[in-house]
Design an enzyme around this catalytic site. Structure first.
Site, PDB file in Angstrom:
ATOM      1  N   LYS A   1       0.854  -1.197   0.000  1.00  0.00           N
ATOM      2  CA  LYS A   1       0.000   0.000   0.000  1.00  0.00           C
ATOM      3  C   LYS A   1       0.891   1.249   0.000  1.00  0.00           C
ATOM      4  O   LYS A   1       1.908   1.303   0.708  1.00  0.00           O
ATOM      5  CB  LYS A   1      -0.903  -0.026   1.236  1.00  0.00           C
ATOM      6  CG  LYS A   1      -1.992   1.050   1.262  1.00  0.00           C
ATOM      7  CD  LYS A   1      -2.897   0.865   2.497  1.00  0.00           C
ATOM      8  CE  LYS A   1      -4.068   1.843   2.516  1.00  0.00           C
ATOM      9  NZ  LYS A   1      -4.955   1.624   3.687  1.00  0.00           N
TER      10      LYS A   1
ATOM     11  N   SER B   1      -9.993   1.536   2.443  1.00  0.00           N
ATOM     12  CA  SER B   1      -9.104   2.394   1.694  1.00  0.00           C
ATOM     13  C   SER B   1      -8.015   1.668   0.928  1.00  0.00           C
ATOM     14  O   SER B   1      -7.406   2.234   0.016  1.00  0.00           O
ATOM     15  CB  SER B   1      -8.453   3.391   2.658  1.00  0.00           C
ATOM     16  OG  SER B   1      -7.611   2.711   3.580  1.00  0.00           O
TER      17      SER B   1
ATOM     18  N   SER C   1     -10.376  -1.123   6.525  1.00  0.00           N
ATOM     19  CA  SER C   1      -9.752  -0.945   5.208  1.00  0.00           C
ATOM     20  C   SER C   1      -8.968  -2.120   4.653  1.00  0.00           C
ATOM     21  O   SER C   1      -8.507  -2.069   3.517  1.00  0.00           O
ATOM     22  CB  SER C   1      -8.829   0.268   5.221  1.00  0.00           C
ATOM     23  OG  SER C   1      -9.592   1.438   5.132  1.00  0.00           O
TER      24      SER C   1
HETATM   25  N1  GLN Z   1     -13.562   3.601   5.813  1.00  0.00           N
HETATM   26  C1  GLN Z   1     -13.053   3.976   7.096  1.00  0.00           C
HETATM   27  C2  GLN Z   1     -12.637   5.429   7.068  1.00  0.00           C
HETATM   28  O1  GLN Z   1     -12.882   6.049   6.102  1.00  0.00           O
HETATM   29  C3  GLN Z   1     -11.914   3.086   7.482  1.00  0.00           C
HETATM   30  C4  GLN Z   1     -10.681   3.424   6.762  1.00  0.00           C
HETATM   31  C5  GLN Z   1      -9.545   2.565   7.193  1.00  0.00           C
HETATM   32  O2  GLN Z   1      -9.717   1.518   7.797  1.00  0.00           O
HETATM   33  N2  GLN Z   1      -8.361   3.077   6.910  1.00  0.00           N
HETATM   34  O3  GLN Z   1     -12.074   5.937   7.979  1.00  0.00           O
END
Ligand code: GLN
Length: 472
Positions: A68, A143, A167
């Site tokens: 990532k 994400s 995410s």
């Molecule tokens: N979708 C969640 C957010 O927008 C989790 C994101 C994540 O786990 N990095 O914060």
């Protein structure tokens, strides 16, 4: 399908070790596939040869990996999906990535993500959205959407991402692959560009649970550079279980009712039947505070992000905008460098932490966090694992939720409670609904990764999901 593409990462590593597959051939195969990617899954792909410094006799056997974007990687663009870090090449490598390299996995690509990991669809990347290989009009989740889409499309054999509120698990579910969020602290956060430090946790994306165990085993360790890192209390074993005899599964009413799409629920219930056939007992139970998880998360995570992102001032990293004086240089850099979702979170977080509001918002959210953690502690008195659908729905169409942040936040309804409690959870592919992948989530007590992997392995064998139709 080519021979190499058909291999899981563990199988490819085995062949390299046995001398049946040449490391350079494996490297070139995936490098060229990653370079030909048309899902926008990557922010950088290596154009060089197999890095000789990697010792392929290690457990990861020279099998190339996607990382990532937010993992600092020496000399390689590490931008966390943000314009404010465009072109930033760190002078050091994140501990998790360094450990993967030492275990024999060369980095072939950096993967696309929502800016600073804020999002559930990878549409918040400054480098454009990633497409879902199952249906290119749909999102891969987020994400870590690039990491998930790339493994699902077979443009990398495995990858890593981070999970703050879902995410890893949610994009794994939407792309039909395995995603594991370990116990908070199992893997060092050193070199992971921070979003919400009390929640951020790295973990693997793989085709199956065996590959997930291999990556977890390579990464999990205490690290003097991260005082919150603990590693795991026992070595990670490759999962072997084929039944669930004596395993008690708890099904929380709060995560399996209203708001879950019927197709997702049907697939979930079918897998509960499989679990019973494999010897598990299945009982409904309550996590009374879980429905408040999202409200608590969307105060705690923005509060921490507003503090973590204060460092992007145009002086220390990445881009700098012109300004007539120092203050306007700071504000112009942040105005031009951050996207809308990041700005929204910084505003919410700054407000929630401001004097006079702290107790009403942040303090209260922390109390809810403790109540959620206690719900799980009580659950472990009666159950080995808590199971639920990973995401309330299947992959949605690009643009479907971008105008409505609250609809987007609901994607994490089933994953946020485990993040707040700091406990491990895996998502495994659980068949299709309307031709799109669905995930099955298994959560356990802190440090129960070996047991979770075994239970997931038994179910994986029984479900027999074949994701090869998504390979590019
Ligand atoms: N979708 C969640 C957010 O927008 C989790 C994101 C994540 O786990 N990095 O914060």
């Amino acid at each position: 399908m080519s021979d190499i593409l058909a291999l899981t990462a563990a199988q490819a590593a085995e062949r390299v070790h046995a001398g049946d597959l040449e490391r350079g051939e494996l490297w070139r195969f995936y490098r060229d596939r990653a370079r030909a990617d048309d899902l926008n899954a990557f922010t950088w792909v290596c154009d060089g040869d197999d890095p000789e410094a990697i010792d392929v006799s290690g457990p990861l056997g020279g099998v190339p990996i996607g990382i990532k974007d937010l993992f600092a990687t020496e000399g390689v663009p590490s931008q966390a999906g943000s314009k404010i870090l465009e072109g930033y090449k760190p002078p050091y490598t994140a501990t998790a990535v360094r450990r993967l390299m030492e275990a024999g996995a060369p980095v072939v690509a950096k993967t696309n993500q929502d800016e600073f990991a804020m999002g559930s669809s990878t549409e918040n990347s400054a480098y454009g959205p990633t497409l879902n290989p199952w249906d290119r009009a749909r999102v891969p989740g987020g994400s870590s959407g690039g990491s998930a889409a790339a493994v699902a499309a077979g443009t990398v054999p495995w990858s890593i991402g981070t999970d703050t509120g879902g995410s890893i698990r949610q994009p794994a579910a939407l792309c039909g692959i395995v995603g594991l969020k370990p116990t908070y602290g199992a893997i060092s956060r050193y070199g992971m560009i921070a979003f919400a430090s009390s929640l951020d946790q790295a973990g693997p994306f793989t085709r199956d649970t065996t590959d997930a165990a291999l990556l977890l085993g390579a990464m999990a360790a205490p690290d003097p550079c991260d005082s919150t890192s603990l590693g795991l209390p026992e070595p990670v074993r490759l999962p072997t279980a084929t039944d669930l005899k004596g395993i008690r599964l708890g099904v929380p009413e709060e995560l399996t009712g209203e708001g879950i799409e019927p197709g997702v629920l049907a697939a979930f219930n079918e897998t509960l039947d499989r679990a019973r056939e494999l010897g598990a007992t299945v009982e409904t139970m309550q996590l009374p505070h879980a429905p408040h998880g999202l409200s608590a998360y969307y105060l705690i995570a923005p509060a921490e992000c507003s503090s973590n992102l204060a460092r992007y001032d145009g002086v220390r990293y990445g881009m700098r905008a012109d300004g007539k004086d120092l203050l306007s240089m700071y504000t112009q850099t942040r105005e031009q460098g951050f996207g809308n979702e990041v700005k929204r979170r910084v505003l919410i977080g700054t407000y929630a932490l401001s004097s006079g509001y702290y107790d009403a918002y942040y303090g209260r959210a922390q109390k809810v966090r403790t109540l959620i953690a206690n719900d799980f502690k009580r659950a472990w008195e009666r159950f080995d694992f808590v199971v639920s659908p990973t995401a309330p729905g299947v992959a949605f169409e690009l643009g479907a939720k971008t105008a409505d942040p609250l609809a987007m936040y609901l994607n994490d309804f089933c994953t946020v409670p485990m993040s707040l409690a700091g406990i491990p959870a895996i998502s495994i592919p659980n068949g299709l609904s309307d031709g799109l992948p669905v995930g099955f989530q298994i959560a356990g007590p802190a440090f129960s990764e070996n047991r979770i992997l075994d239970a997931a392995h038994a179910l994986e064998q029984s479900i027999g999901f074949d994701g090869s139709s998504a390979y590019a």
